[in-house]
Design a protein around this motif. Structure first.
Motif, PDB file in Angstrom:
ATOM      1  N   UNK A  39      15.815  28.691  47.401  1.00  0.00           N
ATOM      2  CA  UNK A  39      16.651  28.602  48.592  1.00  0.00           C
ATOM      3  C   UNK A  39      15.580  28.841  49.674  1.00  0.00           C
ATOM      4  N   UNK A  40      14.094  29.220  49.635  1.00  0.00           N
ATOM      5  CA  UNK A  40      13.399  29.097  50.819  1.00  0.00           C
ATOM      6  C   UNK A  40      13.371  27.683  51.468  1.00  0.00           C
ATOM      7  N   UNK A  41      13.525  26.610  51.198  1.00  0.00           N
ATOM      8  CA  UNK A  41      13.751  25.395  51.577  1.00  0.00           C
ATOM      9  C   UNK A  41      15.002  25.381  52.338  1.00  0.00           C
ATOM     10  N   UNK A  42      15.883  25.810  51.815  1.00  0.00           N
ATOM     11  CA  UNK A  42      17.305  25.888  52.876  1.00  0.00           C
ATOM     12  C   UNK A  42      17.283  26.835  53.865  1.00  0.00           C
ATOM     13  N   UNK A  43      16.571  27.778  53.779  1.00  0.00           N
ATOM     14  CA  UNK A  43      16.280  28.776  54.890  1.00  0.00           C
ATOM     15  C   UNK A  43      15.465  28.092  55.973  1.00  0.00           C
ATOM     16  N   UNK A  78      24.853  36.735  63.286  1.00  0.00           N
ATOM     17  CA  UNK A  78      25.588  36.223  62.235  1.00  0.00           C
ATOM     18  C   UNK A  78      24.706  35.456  61.100  1.00  0.00           C
ATOM     19  N   UNK A  79      25.136  35.568  59.831  1.00  0.00           N
ATOM     20  CA  UNK A  79      24.139  34.870  58.868  1.00  0.00           C
ATOM     21  C   UNK A  79      24.120  33.520  58.903  1.00  0.00           C
ATOM     22  N   UNK A  80      22.983  32.832  58.442  1.00  0.00           N
ATOM     23  CA  UNK A  80      23.155  31.551  58.316  1.00  0.00           C
ATOM     24  C   UNK A  80      23.885  30.964  57.005  1.00  0.00           C
ATOM     25  N   UNK A  81      24.259  29.812  57.074  1.00  0.00           N
ATOM     26  CA  UNK A  81      25.050  29.082  56.255  1.00  0.00           C
ATOM     27  C   UNK A  81      24.508  29.339  54.931  1.00  0.00           C
ATOM     28  N   UNK A  82      25.242  29.942  53.846  1.00  0.00           N
ATOM     29  CA  UNK A  82      24.890  30.088  52.255  1.00  0.00           C
ATOM     30  C   UNK A  82      24.426  28.903  51.825  1.00  0.00           C
ATOM     31  N   UNK A  83      23.271  29.154  51.064  1.00  0.00           N
ATOM     32  CA  UNK A  83      22.750  28.110  50.294  1.00  0.00           C
ATOM     33  C   UNK A  83      23.664  27.580  49.157  1.00  0.00           C
ATOM     34  N   UNK A  84      23.740  26.245  48.950  1.00  0.00           N
ATOM     35  CA  UNK A  84      24.662  25.522  48.060  1.00  0.00           C
ATOM     36  C   UNK A  84      24.048  25.903  46.727  1.00  0.00           C
ATOM     37  N   UNK A  85      24.911  25.725  45.752  1.00  0.00           N
ATOM     38  CA  UNK A  85      24.311  26.025  44.274  1.00  0.00           C
ATOM     39  C   UNK A  85      25.024  24.906  43.561  1.00  0.00           C
ATOM     40  N   UNK A  86      24.138  24.350  42.430  1.00  0.00           N
ATOM     41  CA  UNK A  86      22.784  24.547  42.021  1.00  0.00           C
ATOM     42  C   UNK A  86      22.067  23.889  43.353  1.00  0.00           C
ATOM     43  N   UNK A  87      20.865  24.369  43.631  1.00  0.00           N
ATOM     44  CA  UNK A  87      19.810  24.022  44.622  1.00  0.00           C
ATOM     45  C   UNK A  87      18.517  23.883  44.222  1.00  0.00           C
ATOM     46  N   UNK A  88      18.127  22.774  44.400  1.00  0.00           N
ATOM     47  CA  UNK A  88      16.707  22.434  44.014  1.00  0.00           C
ATOM     48  C   UNK A  88      15.790  22.122  45.347  1.00  0.00           C
TER      49      UNK A  88
END
Length: 504
Positions: free
Chosen positions: A187-191, A9-19
């Motif tokens: 999004x790499x930081x969220x991943x 199953x996929x990881x939680x989607x990255x919120x937006x905006x995102x820094x």
């Protein structure tokens, strides 16, 4: 036989905006007084201590200073810095502004940096103490003595970047011989949160000691970004390193997690004993020999969890407290990843079959692409799959058996090194007609870069070749072995047979 495909199953989607910077320093809003960073000298000595609040403010003030120096969102800033806390502050300040920081190793020669500058065309360069640039870097330079003054500006708010906006770049060696820029999204930081449970077992109360320098991407991610983003404390050693210092630092500073390349674990054997505060170790960069892991665990009573990754996606296969090590395997795909072992046609094979290790293009940690190399970016994908260049086998339980590189990029102390880059440096010597570089094992778990060359006339003195390479290549890229041969082994089609060189 089930498919060699891992997808829980996929990881939680990255919120937006995102820094990335805003994400990394979010704990400063909750617990600004908690210690975020301790820079260590000798065991028991803290050279610098930063709270989450103070660090976040320094980053935002430095962002203001970079903006005053003319840096704009979307522009690239090259960071050529030494082992100093200036590096992560400048890195995240550029990101906070919406610009794109690009870190390069302090070990690179001026010529190597010049090639990167020509490819990158940065808007600004930040230069650390004792480091050099080409005479005409092509961009304004903020020198070491001017870096501290950047923190005197008014703090900027974090840029409201989108998840797919560029966040940072790293340069990596490739089979083409020259360095190539890998562009990562915000999004790499969220991943990276997939690693918190999938590799580290990280908690806000951890004290993470990383054996790398500030300006190494392994340290930046596992040693700084992730501990800060969860609200933990990062420990970085800025003093001279030797084989005895790491266990003493772990003990003196209460490190609960220790991260290093396998070579550091190997050097510590015989010097390490019980470390009560330590929960476990982390290892990446190359395979950790079973004998080293067993000796470390016997001495400390603590496990080591390995990870497999690459510049384009960071670590994505690993062991963890939740999934302990399995003999002969590299790890399990981290929860939230979609990973497969595929054939040349891009279709997943069956479990137990040997093929190419691949990561879904849907992975939020996957790069945006190679800088200014659209064709090379496209060639790295086969349908859904980004082909990592590693050969592997997926066992029935999903564990990955790593079978080596499909290409011939070498591994030197955790750094990927292109044979073509080393060979080009060697071939520039007037006494060398042609050359080949290979990764050669010298004893169990230890490999070096070996250079085989055909002399123009007589063999060249090793010391002369070593000095020649040192003037053109970073230290970690330089061969440690030089062997003169009458001819390089080649197949019927003229292709160099590197395996024959490795096997003697």
């Amino acid at each position: 036989m089930s498919e060699a495909l891992w997808d829980e199953g996929p990881f939680a989607p990255c919120p937006a905006p995102f820094n990335m910077a805003a994400h990394t320093f979010a704990p400063a809003e909750r617990r600004p007084e908690k210690v975020a960073l301790e820079v260590l000298g000798a065991p028991g000595e803290v050279v610098e201590r930063w709270t989450h609040g103070a660090l976040a403010e320094a980053v935002r003030r430095t962002a203001g200073g970079l903006a005053a120096a003319g840096l704009r969102p979307g522009e690239r800033v090259l960071l050529r810095l030494g082992n100093s806390s200036d590096f992560p502050i400048l890195f995240f300040a550029a990101n906070a502004l919406g610009a794109v920081p690009v870190a390069v190793s302090a070990q690179l020669t001026v010529a190597e940096v010049g090639a990167i500058l020509a490819d990158l065309a940065p808007a600004l360069v930040c230069l650390g103490t004792g480091l050099a640039l080409p005479e005409a870097p092509g961009a304004p330079v903020i020198a070491a003595g001017e870096i501290a003054a950047l923190r005197g500006h008014e703090p900027l708010p974090y840029a409201a970047t989108a998840p797919d906006d560029p966040a940072y770049m790293v340069y990596t060696s490739g089979t083409s011989g020259g360095p190539k820029g890998v562009v990562h999204a915000q999004r790499a930081a969220w991943a990276r949160r997939m690693m918190w449970d999938g590799w580290y077992g990280l908690t806000p109360e951890d004290r993470v000691l990383h054996a790398g320098a500030f300006n190494w991407t392994f340290t930046l991610g596992a040693g700084l970004t992730d501990p800060w983003a969860i609200g933990a404390t990062a420990l970085i050693h800025a003093g001279p390193a030797d084989r005895t210092v790491w266990p003493r630092l772990i003990a003196a500073h209460g490190a609960t997690i220790f991260a290093a390349v396998p070579g550091v674990y190997r050097q510590m054997l015989g010097e390490v004993g019980a470390l009560p505060a330590l929960r476990h170790g982390l290892s990446a960069g190359e395979a950790l020999p079973a004998a080293v892991r067993e000796a470390w665990t016997a001495a400390t009573g603590r496990p080591v969890y390995e990870a497999l990754g690459m510049s384009e996606v960071s670590t994505y296969v690993s062991f963890s407290p939740a999934r302990p090590p399995v003999a002969g395997c590299a790890g399990y795909p981290q929860p939230g990843r979609r990973v497969a072992v595929i054939g040349e046609d891009g279709v997943p094979l069956g479990r137990g079959e040997d093929g190419l290790l691949a990561v879904s293009r849907r992975d939020p940690g996957l790069m945006l692409g190679y800088w200014r190399r659209a064709a090379e970016t496209a060639a790295a994908f086969r349908g859904e799959w980004f082909v990592t260049g590693d050969r592997a086998r997926m066992r029935a339980d999903g564990a990955i058996v790593h079978l080596g590189r499909a290409d011939e990029v070498m591994n030197a102390g955790g750094f990927r090194v292109s044979p073509a880059e080393v060979e080009a440096a060697l071939a520039a010597h007037p006494g060398v007609a042609e050359a080949a570089a290979v990764e050669m094992p010298v004893r169990e778990g230890v490999s070096v870069i070996a250079a085989f060359y055909v002399p123009v006339e007589a063999p060249v003195a090793e010391a002369e070749l070593a000095a020649h390479c040192a003037g053109r290549l970073a230290r970690y890229k330089c061969p440690r072995v030089f062997r003169a041969v009458a001819a390089l082994p080649r197949g019927a089609n003229g292709k160099l047979l590197r395996r024959r060189l490795r096997e003697g």
